[in-house]
Design a protein around this motif. Structure first.
Motif, PDB file in Angstrom:
ATOM      1  N   GLU A 163     -22.688 -11.265 -18.465  1.00 38.75           N
ATOM      2  CA  GLU A 163     -24.065 -10.776 -18.643  1.00 38.75           C
ATOM      3  C   GLU A 163     -24.771 -10.475 -17.330  1.00 38.75           C
ATOM      4  N   THR A 164     -24.564 -11.347 -16.347  1.00 36.12           N
ATOM      5  CA  THR A 164     -25.310 -11.159 -15.098  1.00 36.12           C
ATOM      6  C   THR A 164     -24.694 -10.091 -14.193  1.00 36.12           C
ATOM      7  N   LEU A 165     -23.551  -9.536 -14.617  1.00 37.42           N
ATOM      8  CA  LEU A 165     -22.966  -8.400 -13.896  1.00 37.42           C
ATOM      9  C   LEU A 165     -23.627  -7.082 -14.297  1.00 37.42           C
ATOM     10  N   VAL A 183     -27.858 -21.218 -28.766  1.00 35.70           N
ATOM     11  CA  VAL A 183     -29.310 -21.097 -28.942  1.00 35.70           C
ATOM     12  C   VAL A 183     -29.929 -22.410 -29.436  1.00 35.70           C
ATOM     13  N   GLY A 184     -29.106 -23.448 -29.594  1.00 34.21           N
ATOM     14  CA  GLY A 184     -29.652 -24.791 -29.829  1.00 34.21           C
ATOM     15  C   GLY A 184     -30.037 -25.106 -31.263  1.00 34.21           C
ATOM     16  N   LEU A 202     -27.878 -25.903 -22.049  1.00 32.43           N
ATOM     17  CA  LEU A 202     -28.071 -24.870 -23.065  1.00 32.43           C
ATOM     18  C   LEU A 202     -28.461 -23.583 -22.323  1.00 32.43           C
ATOM     19  N   SER A 203     -27.737 -22.499 -22.560  1.00 32.66           N
ATOM     20  CA  SER A 203     -28.071 -21.276 -21.826  1.00 32.66           C
ATOM     21  C   SER A 203     -29.040 -20.398 -22.606  1.00 32.66           C
ATOM     22  N   ALA A 204     -29.068 -20.517 -23.936  1.00 36.13           N
ATOM     23  CA  ALA A 204     -29.734 -19.541 -24.789  1.00 36.13           C
ATOM     24  C   ALA A 204     -29.235 -18.148 -24.393  1.00 36.13           C
ATOM     25  N   HIS A 205     -30.084 -17.129 -24.452  1.00 32.95           N
ATOM     26  CA  HIS A 205     -29.604 -15.789 -24.121  1.00 32.95           C
ATOM     27  C   HIS A 205     -29.564 -15.606 -22.608  1.00 32.95           C
ATOM     28  N   VAL A 206     -28.449 -15.112 -22.095  1.00 31.60           N
ATOM     29  CA  VAL A 206     -28.295 -14.888 -20.652  1.00 31.60           C
ATOM     30  C   VAL A 206     -28.431 -13.395 -20.349  1.00 31.60           C
ATOM     31  N   GLY A 207     -29.153 -13.083 -19.298  1.00 33.54           N
ATOM     32  CA  GLY A 207     -29.218 -11.691 -18.858  1.00 33.54           C
ATOM     33  C   GLY A 207     -30.565 -11.034 -19.078  1.00 33.54           C
ATOM     34  N   LEU A 208     -31.576 -11.809 -19.401  1.00 30.20           N
ATOM     35  CA  LEU A 208     -32.914 -11.241 -19.599  1.00 30.20           C
ATOM     36  C   LEU A 208     -33.427 -10.609 -18.311  1.00 30.20           C
ATOM     37  N   GLU A 266     -23.875 -20.536 -44.412  1.00 26.55           N
ATOM     38  CA  GLU A 266     -23.462 -20.582 -43.006  1.00 26.55           C
ATOM     39  C   GLU A 266     -24.025 -21.768 -42.243  1.00 26.55           C
ATOM     40  N   VAL A 267     -25.263 -22.166 -42.554  1.00 27.30           N
ATOM     41  CA  VAL A 267     -25.932 -23.102 -41.671  1.00 27.30           C
ATOM     42  C   VAL A 267     -27.006 -23.885 -42.428  1.00 27.30           C
ATOM     43  N   GLU A 268     -27.237 -25.128 -41.988  1.00 28.21           N
ATOM     44  CA  GLU A 268     -28.333 -25.914 -42.562  1.00 28.21           C
ATOM     45  C   GLU A 268     -29.247 -26.357 -41.423  1.00 28.21           C
ATOM     46  N   ILE A 269     -30.528 -26.136 -41.585  1.00 29.17           N
ATOM     47  CA  ILE A 269     -31.498 -26.556 -40.570  1.00 29.17           C
ATOM     48  C   ILE A 269     -32.483 -27.514 -41.232  1.00 29.17           C
ATOM     49  N   GLU A 270     -32.688 -28.674 -40.601  1.00 24.34           N
ATOM     50  CA  GLU A 270     -33.690 -29.604 -41.126  1.00 24.34           C
ATOM     51  C   GLU A 270     -35.082 -29.207 -40.656  1.00 24.34           C
ATOM     52  N   ALA A 271     -36.081 -29.524 -41.465  1.00 23.21           N
ATOM     53  CA  ALA A 271     -37.467 -29.274 -41.052  1.00 23.21           C
ATOM     54  C   ALA A 271     -37.746 -30.029 -39.755  1.00 23.21           C
ATOM     55  N   GLY A 272     -38.479 -29.410 -38.852  1.00 26.54           N
ATOM     56  CA  GLY A 272     -38.827 -30.039 -37.583  1.00 26.54           C
ATOM     57  C   GLY A 272     -37.786 -29.867 -36.493  1.00 26.54           C
ATOM     58  N   ARG A 273     -36.645 -29.286 -36.863  1.00 30.05           N
ATOM     59  CA  ARG A 273     -35.577 -29.048 -35.875  1.00 30.05           C
ATOM     60  C   ARG A 273     -35.604 -27.585 -35.418  1.00 30.05           C
ATOM     61  N   VAL A 274     -34.786 -27.296 -34.418  1.00 27.24           N
ATOM     62  CA  VAL A 274     -34.783 -25.939 -33.848  1.00 27.24           C
ATOM     63  C   VAL A 274     -34.112 -24.955 -34.808  1.00 27.24           C
ATOM     64  N   ARG A 275     -34.886 -23.961 -35.218  1.00 26.15           N
ATOM     65  CA  ARG A 275     -34.420 -22.925 -36.136  1.00 26.15           C
ATOM     66  C   ARG A 275     -33.887 -21.710 -35.363  1.00 26.15           C
ATOM     67  N   GLY A 276     -34.192 -21.682 -34.095  1.00 32.33           N
ATOM     68  CA  GLY A 276     -33.736 -20.552 -33.288  1.00 32.33           C
ATOM     69  C   GLY A 276     -34.517 -20.487 -31.998  1.00 32.33           C
ATOM     70  N   VAL A 277     -34.385 -19.373 -31.317  1.00 30.21           N
ATOM     71  CA  VAL A 277     -34.999 -19.280 -29.998  1.00 30.21           C
ATOM     72  C   VAL A 277     -35.662 -17.917 -29.819  1.00 30.21           C
ATOM     73  N   ASN A 278     -36.773 -17.937 -29.104  1.00 26.21           N
ATOM     74  CA  ASN A 278     -37.352 -16.697 -28.598  1.00 26.21           C
ATOM     75  C   ASN A 278     -37.144 -16.706 -27.093  1.00 26.21           C
ATOM     76  N   SER A 279     -36.204 -15.884 -26.653  1.00 30.93           N
ATOM     77  CA  SER A 279     -35.957 -15.747 -25.217  1.00 30.93           C
ATOM     78  C   SER A 279     -36.609 -14.458 -24.767  1.00 30.93           C
ATOM     79  N   PHE A 280     -37.316 -14.489 -23.663  1.00 33.38           N
ATOM     80  CA  PHE A 280     -37.877 -13.220 -23.191  1.00 33.38           C
ATOM     81  C   PHE A 280     -37.893 -13.127 -21.685  1.00 33.38           C
ATOM     82  N   GLY A 281     -37.868 -11.906 -21.231  1.00 29.06           N
ATOM     83  CA  GLY A 281     -37.937 -11.617 -19.810  1.00 29.06           C
ATOM     84  C   GLY A 281     -39.144 -10.740 -19.563  1.00 29.06           C
ATOM     85  N   ARG A 282     -39.868 -11.035 -18.490  1.00 29.58           N
ATOM     86  CA  ARG A 282     -41.082 -10.272 -18.183  1.00 29.58           C
ATOM     87  C   ARG A 282     -40.988  -9.745 -16.760  1.00 29.58           C
TER      88      ARG A 282
END
Lengths: 370, 370
Positions: B142-144, B216-217, B234-240, B275-291
């Motif tokens: 990604e960083t290339l 993405v945790g 945890l890297s989450a999305h690399v290359g932002l 595919e997947v089970e997520i408990e309430a209060g746990r990480v459902r996903g990630v918002n990664s952003f680059g500015r």
């Protein structure tokens, strides 16, 4: 070989803060500005003037001459012609040759923005003059966008003249040249397989210039429309086959037939606005389309609809793996986008190898002011 | 000069039919097939295998070797590894050097598909080995995708090694490398002015591979997520930052700061699917952003959201003149599109000038099977 591994070093440490935020990379160091691209505008109709106006407003282009045969503007100062308050000391020249005697000899011109006619047999003499002076040319001539099929011999001759004068000739524009061909081609980058391409552009003919409205036959009777299309008095949209071939040949789709068609859209009621009035039963606009066939199957289809009071949008659909559908709900502002494509492609043309090229042969086009 | 005008001739007469239809151009004459591109697959994790599988299925690529350090697949035949019924006589090699002794000497390899790690300091030794053997490389690292800011010294060294071995190194992929950087850059072709760029990609994390979900945790506690992001577990999305700089530097936006951020999206209720089970209060996903900032103003922003049970789409917004908004309501199928981008860019890499390049330096990428 193993020792090569000592070549590398990690040269940036990424520091994380408590807010999951990382600041990455070194600050911007402005590069030294390159020289401005000195240009001539050739053809100062509505589109040529828009291109000229946009180029003059930018810091990376510099006007050195302008050519148009229209006696009503010959001799006028460009500053006045584009509505500026002051003259800029460059008058419209009726011919290229006296103009270039003064400026080409100093080898200072990098680019010509060419905007005259739509068909390559009309514009070829102009291109031969320009290329023979060693000038790079980007042109709105629709059939130059992919000239190898409709005009294989002209394309061959222009390529030779361009190469022997070490300059580059490219046809561009919003359409053909970008929306319905280059963009679909580029979007296939994310596909492992492409079995079909459809692209649609829908514009509201009421919002367009008078010459455009005339070209699509607004307010004609259906019979008149058909007759004028058949005799060539009415061109409607030019360059459908060029877009289809540009797509088909670039993607290796082995098209064995390309067909263009123009169908009038008839008003079922009267349309009236500040810009245009259409009577019921008259031509409200046109659906022009190009189809690319392989073994009697349609594998490429592009539609250009210009109809009074219709919604503006574009949609590009790629059938393949994975499939892709991109849509522009705003629609692209035709005239200003045309000028933009010509300016942005023009910068690529200056850097390109010599010869007659298409937009696909250039490196990735984009806006930049530097 | 005037006599030049006799050069040209009209070589196609367009015949109109009574249905406003025109058939344009000469039939397709297939060009002689070029030689297949012989390739090595370097790195056979999930993405590397997808690329390999896609390339093996095509007539324009030919596998000549495969490398992976994973002992559980070393020695296995590639045919079996990609789920084919028969062996193809090419086993996984644990190292590049014994492999290339047999094949590079015949100068038959044009391209390496590289898919190992995300950070350039991890992959540089691999690239130096590959480039030193005179191999062109396209990599998912990604960083290339735009290495000049995070790793200016590594980028410089890799460029020198590539040039002195007359081969080309490019980082690509769906993201970074296409959706959130190359495509927005390309879409500015229709703009005379660009003041801001925003690009969003939204994917349903439930539909992705296990390693991606881990990255993405998913299902972590919010505290664990933050802690693991901060320690780099945890890297989450690399290359932002790479996407933001690729846009900013290419368009001449003079960014003076680029910031990356990863925010957990917390499940307000339980999510359960095949595919997947997520408990309430746990990480459902990630918002990664680059500015990308200039004078404290955000002029570039890219968002990559990977959240369980969210709608998939992409949207690219260019603020400028004229403004543009393109949207892909389907969303791009990530894995198959990644393989597609690597294959399609790979063809461009073989033809490119030597050195460390980015996708912007290549000529317009697109799908083709020839």
């Amino acid at each position: 070989m193993g020792s090569l591994r000592t070549f590398y070093q990690v040269d940036t440490v990424i520091t994380m803060t408590k807010t999951n935020t990382t600041s990455v990379g070194s600050p911007y160091i402005p590069s030294r500005r390159k020289d401005k691209i000195k240009f001539i505008s050739f053809g100062l109709g509505p589109v040529g003037l828009l291109i000229l106006q946009a180029a003059v407003a930018r810091s990376d282009f510099e006007l050195v001459g302008a050519v148009d045969v229209n006696p009503s503007i010959v001799g006028q100062d460009i500053g006045r012609l584009i509505g500026n308050n002051r003259e800029i000391g460059i008058p419209v020249s009726p011919d290229l040759l006296p103009l270039i005697d003064g400026i080409i000899s100093q080898n200072q011109v990098g680019l010509v923005f060419h905007a005259t006619q739509s068909f390559l047999d009309q514009t070829t003499p102009q291109f031969i003059d320009l290329l023979s002076c060693g000038l790079n040319v980007v042109s709105t001539c629709e059939t130059l966008a992919y000239p190898y099929r409709r005009y294989p011999n002209l394309a061959d001759q222009l390529d030779q003249v361009a190469k022997s004068n070490r300059c580059t000739l490219v046809g561009a524009g919003i359409n053909p040249g970008f929306l319905l061909d280059l963009l679909p081609i580029f979007l296939t980058t994310a596909c492992q397989e492409v079995t079909g391409i459809q692209a649609v552009r829908n514009i509201d003919a009421a919002k367009r210039r008078g010459p455009f409205q005339k070209k699509v036959g607004l307010n004609l009777s259906p019979e008149n429309f058909t007759q004028q299309i058949e005799t060539g008095q009415l061109s409607a949209h030019v360059g459908l086959a060029e877009s289809v071939y540009l797509i088909g040949d670039t993607l290796g789709m082995n098209l064995d037939q390309v067909v263009e068609e123009h169908r009038p859209v008839i008003a079922d009621c009267a349309y009236s606005s500040a810009e245009v009035e259409i009577e019921a039963g008259r031509v409200r606009g046109v659906n022009s389309f190009g189809r690319g066939l392989r073994n009697q199957q349609e594998v490429v289809r592009i539609d250009f609809n210009a109809v009074v009071s219709s919604q503006e949008y574009e949609e590009i659909k790629i059938e393949g793996y994975p499939p892709v559908i991109w849509r522009n709900e705003l629609g692209t502002a035709g005239d200003s986008a045309t000028a933009a494509v010509i300016l942005n492609m023009g910068k690529r043309v200056v850097a390109a190898q010599p010869g007659l090229l298409t937009a696909v042969d250039l490196s990735l086009p984009h806006f930049t002011r530097t």
